[in-house]
Enzyme design. Structure first.
Site, PDB file in Angstrom:
ATOM      1  N   HIS A   1       0.828  -1.205   0.000  1.00 26.30           N
ATOM      2  CA  HIS A   1       0.000   0.000   0.000  1.00 26.30           C
ATOM      3  C   HIS A   1       0.861   1.253   0.000  1.00 26.30           C
ATOM      4  O   HIS A   1       2.064   1.194   0.268  1.00 26.30           O
ATOM      5  CB  HIS A   1      -0.984   0.014   1.186  1.00 26.30           C
ATOM      6  CG  HIS A   1      -0.354   0.092   2.549  1.00 26.30           C
ATOM      7  ND1 HIS A   1      -0.047  -1.005   3.311  1.00 26.30           N
ATOM      8  CD2 HIS A   1       0.010   1.166   3.305  1.00 26.30           C
ATOM      9  CE1 HIS A   1       0.466  -0.622   4.471  1.00 26.30           C
ATOM     10  NE2 HIS A   1       0.524   0.687   4.490  1.00 26.30           N
TER      11      HIS A   1
ATOM     12  N   GLU B   1      -3.726   4.056   2.138  1.00 27.88           N
ATOM     13  CA  GLU B   1      -3.877   4.428   3.543  1.00 27.88           C
ATOM     14  C   GLU B   1      -3.838   5.949   3.643  1.00 27.88           C
ATOM     15  O   GLU B   1      -3.060   6.595   2.953  1.00 27.88           O
ATOM     16  CB  GLU B   1      -2.721   3.806   4.342  1.00 27.88           C
ATOM     17  CG  GLU B   1      -2.746   4.113   5.833  1.00 27.88           C
ATOM     18  CD  GLU B   1      -1.584   3.439   6.588  1.00 27.88           C
ATOM     19  OE1 GLU B   1      -0.603   2.999   5.940  1.00 27.88           O
ATOM     20  OE2 GLU B   1      -1.679   3.353   7.823  1.00 27.88           O
TER      21      GLU B   1
END
Ligand code: CO
Length: 134
Positions: free
Chosen positions: A79, A130
């Site tokens: 991520h 995120e």
């Protein structure tokens, strides 16, 4: 809404080997492994001049990165994390535009002690994203 890139997280099958590669081969500033049982990972931070790389290894039975490593046994980019000033405002903006937030949609305290959320990769063109309030 988005500010700086906080980190890129790489899932790795062997944290010690990955930390050695960054420290010894690449000469990076590499921290000590930190077990985060509540997140199901052990993390090593690689400190760069303008951002960080997080090396993630599964910890425990129900690690959220276990399935990723099963599909990507050599490891891979897991991520990216962007900084935001107001994570609830960012979440509401995303939800208002039809994006999905993982879990119950409430910010959790992340690896840096700050509130984080994850946006569904299906709503971010295939990349788990995120957001961290800084
Ligand atoms: Co992260």
């Amino acid at each position: 809404m988005l500010d700086r890139l906080n980190h890129v997280a790489l899932a790795v099958p062997d944290l010690d080997a990955a930390a050695r590669r960054y420290r010894e081969t690449l000469g990076a500033k590499v921290g000590a492994p930190q077990p985060l049982p509540e997140h199901g990972v052990t993390v090593v931070f690689v400190e760069l001049g303008n951002t960080k790389v997080e090396l993630l290894e599964p910890l425990g039975e129900n690690s959220p990165i276990a399935a990723f490593l099963a599909k990507n046994p050599k490891g891979g980019m897991h991520h990216v994390c962007y900084e935001v000033a107001d994570i609830v405002a960012a979440r509401d903006q995303l939800l208002g535009q039809g994006a999905r937030i993982l879990g119950d949609g409430e910010p959790k305290i992340g690896a840096h002690g700050r509130p984080v959320l994850f946006v569904h990769p299906g709503d971010m063109f295939g990349t788990l994203t995120e957001l961290e309030e800084v």
